[in-house]
Structure formats: structure tokens, C-alpha cells
Design a protein around this motif. Structure first.
Motif, mmCIF file in Angstrom:
data_model
loop_
_atom_site.group_PDB
_atom_site.id
_atom_site.type_symbol
_atom_site.label_atom_id
_atom_site.label_comp_id
_atom_site.label_asym_id
_atom_site.label_seq_id
_atom_site.Cartn_x
_atom_site.Cartn_y
_atom_site.Cartn_z
ATOM 1 N N ALA A 29 49.798 44.386 31.286
ATOM 2 C CA ALA A 29 49.025 44.451 32.535
ATOM 3 C C ALA A 29 48.330 43.114 32.771
ATOM 4 O O ALA A 29 47.850 42.476 31.834
ATOM 5 C CB ALA A 29 47.994 45.574 32.461
ATOM 6 N N GLY A 30 48.280 42.689 34.016
ATOM 7 C CA GLY A 30 47.613 41.438 34.372
ATOM 8 C C GLY A 30 46.791 41.619 35.632
ATOM 9 O O GLY A 30 46.465 42.748 36.019
ATOM 10 N N PRO A 31 46.437 40.530 36.280
ATOM 11 C CA PRO A 31 45.710 40.647 37.547
ATOM 12 C C PRO A 31 46.534 41.449 38.556
ATOM 13 O O PRO A 31 47.760 41.363 38.588
ATOM 14 C CB PRO A 31 45.532 39.189 38.000
ATOM 15 C CG PRO A 31 45.679 38.383 36.750
ATOM 16 C CD PRO A 31 46.662 39.119 35.896
ATOM 17 N N GLY A 32 45.825 42.244 39.351
ATOM 18 C CA GLY A 32 46.549 43.109 40.273
ATOM 19 C C GLY A 32 45.773 43.430 41.530
ATOM 20 O O GLY A 32 45.122 42.556 42.124
ATOM 21 N N LEU A 33 45.850 44.688 41.939
ATOM 22 C CA LEU A 33 45.333 45.109 43.237
ATOM 23 C C LEU A 33 43.854 44.789 43.420
ATOM 24 O O LEU A 33 43.468 44.188 44.433
ATOM 25 C CB LEU A 33 45.562 46.615 43.420
ATOM 26 C CG LEU A 33 44.994 47.237 44.699
ATOM 27 C CD1 LEU A 33 45.651 46.609 45.934
ATOM 28 C CD2 LEU A 33 45.192 48.754 44.690
ATOM 29 N N MET A 34 43.018 45.151 42.490
ATOM 30 C CA MET A 34 41.576 44.944 42.656
ATOM 31 C C MET A 34 41.217 43.463 42.650
ATOM 32 O O MET A 34 40.262 43.053 43.328
ATOM 33 C CB MET A 34 40.805 45.680 41.558
ATOM 34 C CG MET A 34 40.988 47.190 41.575
ATOM 35 S SD MET A 34 40.827 47.926 43.232
ATOM 36 C CE MET A 34 39.192 47.407 43.715
ATOM 37 N N ASP A 35 41.965 42.658 41.946
ATOM 38 C CA ASP A 35 41.727 41.211 41.978
ATOM 39 C C ASP A 35 42.049 40.636 43.359
ATOM 40 O O ASP A 35 41.323 39.779 43.865
ATOM 41 C CB ASP A 35 42.576 40.516 40.908
ATOM 42 C CG ASP A 35 42.239 40.997 39.508
ATOM 43 O OD1 ASP A 35 41.188 40.611 38.970
ATOM 44 O OD2 ASP A 35 43.035 41.789 38.969
ATOM 45 N N ALA A 36 43.128 41.136 43.969
ATOM 46 C CA ALA A 36 43.491 40.664 45.306
ATOM 47 C C ALA A 36 42.451 41.090 46.347
ATOM 48 O O ALA A 36 42.180 40.360 47.298
ATOM 49 C CB ALA A 36 44.866 41.197 45.694
ATOM 50 N N LEU A 37 41.850 42.280 46.163
ATOM 51 C CA LEU A 37 40.833 42.742 47.101
ATOM 52 C C LEU A 37 39.502 42.012 46.914
ATOM 53 O O LEU A 37 38.790 41.754 47.894
ATOM 54 C CB LEU A 37 40.614 44.251 46.935
ATOM 55 C CG LEU A 37 41.822 45.151 47.214
ATOM 56 C CD1 LEU A 37 41.438 46.618 47.071
ATOM 57 C CD2 LEU A 37 42.393 44.886 48.598
ATOM 58 N N ALA A 38 39.173 41.668 45.686
ATOM 59 C CA ALA A 38 37.883 41.030 45.424
ATOM 60 C C ALA A 38 37.898 39.532 45.710
ATOM 61 O O ALA A 38 36.869 38.959 46.092
ATOM 62 C CB ALA A 38 37.474 41.278 43.969
ATOM 63 N N GLY B 21 44.645 45.817 38.045
ATOM 64 C CA GLY B 21 43.754 44.662 38.079
ATOM 65 C C GLY B 21 42.416 44.946 37.424
ATOM 66 O O GLY B 21 42.246 45.930 36.692
ATOM 67 N N THR B 22 41.458 44.083 37.686
ATOM 68 C CA THR B 22 40.142 44.167 37.051
ATOM 69 C C THR B 22 39.265 45.151 37.804
ATOM 70 O O THR B 22 38.946 44.960 38.981
ATOM 71 C CB THR B 22 39.463 42.782 37.038
ATOM 72 O OG1 THR B 22 40.356 41.840 36.426
ATOM 73 C CG2 THR B 22 38.162 42.832 36.281
#
Length: 347
Positions: A209-218, A242-243
Motif C-alpha cells: 500500500a502507498g499514497p492513495g485516495l486520501m492523499d490526493a484529497l488532502a 492512502g493516509t
């Protein structure tokens, strides 16, 4: 000194040679001779013709009638200029307006899915022979594909997979559905792990797992397509959760969510997005993402999910215009249907 005696006018006429200069000027140019002069009778005939033509009105109306037909065709040429102006736009302007929007390329790091993890998780393995499980999910995907193609918009190709309560098989169904959809020709499927509380997509597939959906939103500086990874299963892409943070719900309800999802689906009519969300009655992300999808699949477990839970979950997902029910772990079929054993029988 010169003598200036009055000279009689009569005497001046009788003896003109003896008149003074002033008297001779008065006789020639004075007021005594004013009056209309007689018209000469010996004028040439050709000089009278132009005067008669100028007095006639007919030659004047004739040129005016000739001017009107010349002015009439000039008006259409003037009014047609604005309509032809857009055609003569500067180079590049017309191309940008008529040029269709190009889909973004999903360019995250490549992921190789562990087939042993797929077998242990009872998932569909693309390279294996056709099984009853694959046939069941083929039926499910046909319904979703038909509705998406009938709607022909981006929302219909965004599908939310949810369940009322934990343990009803929503992640299992979301993963298998994504694999079954990816088997379609010329279709891209993005499987997004939207369960920030308990992300399990990457674990089931045996990938990191790496950066994902929540990283793109934040972080607005991140490009979401760079967080979507292709896999070694043709047509299947994965986006991690994501994070996670305490503001996950607020990020999902922000305008940024629309921007991210629109960027992933705009200009890509053959791209589907499958969301695996937390249970609707356990966390809020499912209800918040329901406003950004066109179809929702509510997974219920046979003999376990209550009618009250089903009604409450459907109410929370009401922002989605199309909610379907998927019965999981059913042990019987009223019609006696059983997929997967046709090839085992002898004719």
C-alpha cells in the motif's frame, strides 16, 4: 490749382470727346443704363440643347434607379461577415474548442499481484479455468455494464460497493467484480480502496500500500492519476486508501473529491471505478461517496442481514440514483441454478 467747374451732362453727350474721365465712366457703367438686356437672337442652336436637357427630370431619375440594384447585393455581404468570423478564428483557437477532452493516463508504480494471495482469499484468478464464481460475477457485471452504457455518463461508470454492517462480504465482492470487469475487452477498471478505517484491498491482492485516495484529497498539488497503479492483470488498476486522518469525512465532502474523480473519468468512456467503502451503518464515507457515483451495490449476507439494517443502509445511500442489492453467501437457488459444473458432466 486746377479749376473744377460743374459740367453739364447734356453738354457731355453732345461733345463726348470733351468729357472728363469720370463722366465717360459714368456713361458706360453708371446706374442710368441698368435693366434686363434683350436675349440675343443670333445664338447658335447647339448651345440651347444642353440647357433643355438639364431642365428635363427624366435623365435624373434614370441614374437613381440604376443605383438601387447595386446597393442591394452589398447588404448581404455585410451581414454575412459575423457568421463567417468564427470559421476564420486564429490558428489553434478552433481546434481547442472542438477538440475532445483526452483521458489522463494512469501512471502510478506498477504492481504485481500475488496469485497465491488471490487463491487464499477465494478471488477470481484470470489465468485459471472458468469457475462457478466467475460465472456468478459475470451476471452481476452484465447488469452494471448495461446500465452504465444506457446512461452514457461518467457517474454511471462509478460504482460503489457497500454493505450495511461489517462481515457481509463487501470487499470480497468489490474485488471479484473489479477482476471480472477487467476481463472485458477495451475496459479499464480502477479499484479504489475507500475504506480508510480498515483498508484491505492491497492485503488481499498481496501488494504494498502507498499514497492513495486520501492523499490526493488532502494535497491539491498531487495528481490523482499518479497514485493509480497498473497491475499485471490486464485492465485492472489499484488506488490505495492512502493516509487516513481525523478529517477523512470532511475531505470526502469537499469540492476536491469531485475534482479528483472527474479527472480520473473525464474523457474515458471505457473506464470504470469501483469503490470499496466502509459499511454504511458503521462509518460515514459510504454515504458521502454516494453523491459521486451513479450506481451502488448493497451487499447483504444471506440469513444474517436484517431487514431493518437493509432499510437504514439504503436510506443512507439515497444520494445515489440507482441502488442494487447483491445477495452474498446464498446456499440455494429457487430455480436450481448451479454454475461451474456443466463441463464435469458426461453426455
Amino acid at each position: 490749382m486746377t479749376e473744377q467747374s460743374k459740367v453739364s451732362r447734356d453738354t457731355a453727350h453732345r461733345a463726348p470727346k470733351r468729357n472728363s474721365l469720370f463722366e465717360r465712366a459714368d456713361a458706360a457703367f453708371g446706374l442710368d443704363n441698368l435693366g434686363p438686356k434683350a436675349v440675343p437672337t443670333n445664338l447658335p442652336a447647339q448651345r440651347a440643347v444642353p440647357k433643355q436637357r438639364k431642365a428635363e427630370p427624366a435623365p435624373q431619375t434614370e441614374p437613381q434607379s440604376q443605383v438601387q440594384p447595386q446597393a442591394a447585393p452589398q447588404e448581404p455581404s455585410f451581414t454575412q461577415a459575423p457568421s463567417s468570423a468564427p470559421v476564420e478564428a486564429p490558428f489553434g483557437v478552433g481546434e481547442q474548442q472542438s477538440k475532445p477532452v483526452r483521458a489522463v493516463t494512469l501512471c502510478g508504480p506498477m504492481m504485481e499481484i500475488d496469485r497465491d494471495h488471490m487463491v487464499d482469499a477465494d478471488l477470481i484468478v484470470p489465468e485459471d479455468p472458468v469457475t462457478g464464481l466467475l460465472e456468478e460475477f459475470r451476471i452481476v457485471k452484465r447488469e452494471l455494464l448495461a446500465d452504465a452504457r444506457a446512461s452514457d455518463d461518467d457517474l454511471a461508470r462509478r460504482i460503489l460497493i457497500c454493505s450495511p454492517l461489517p462481515g457481509e462480504g463487501k470487499t470480497y465482492c468489490a474485488t471479484n467484480l473489479a477482476i471480472a470487469l477487467a476481463a472485458e475487452r477495451d475496459i479499464e477498471v480502477v479499484l479504489i480502496d475507500a475504506d480508510m478505517i480498515n483498508p484491505s484491498i492491497t492485503r488481499r491482492l498481496g501488494v504494498d500500500a502507498g499514497p492513495g485516495l486520501m492523499d490526493a484529497l488532502a494535497d491539491k498539488t498531487l495528481k490523482p492519476e499518479e497514485l493509480v497503479s497498473p497491475t499485471d492483470i490486464d485492465g485492472l488498476f489499484i488506488m490505495s486508501a492512502g493516509t487516513s486522518s481525523a478529517l477523512d469525512a470532511e475531505y470526502l465532502t469537499s469540492a476536491r473529491t469531485h475534482e479528483v474523480l472527474d479527472r480520473l473519468t473525464r474523457g474515458a468512456p471505457n473506464r470504470f471505478i469501483i469503490f470499496d467503502t466502509p459499511p454504511a451503518l458503521a462509518a460515514s464515507p459510504a454515504a458521502e461517496l454516494a453523491a459521486h457515483v451513479g450506481q451502488a451495490v448493497l451487499v447483504v449476507r444471506a440469513d444474517e442481514t436484517s431487514r431493518a439494517s437493509l432499510d437504514d443502509a439504503s436510506q443512507l445511500l439515497s444520494a445515489c440514483p440507482d441502488i442494487k442489492l447483491l445477495l452474498n453467501a446464498a446456499q440455494f437457488s429457487p430455480s436450481g441454478r448451479r454454475f461451474g459444473d456443466y463441463g464435469e458432466r458426461e453426455e
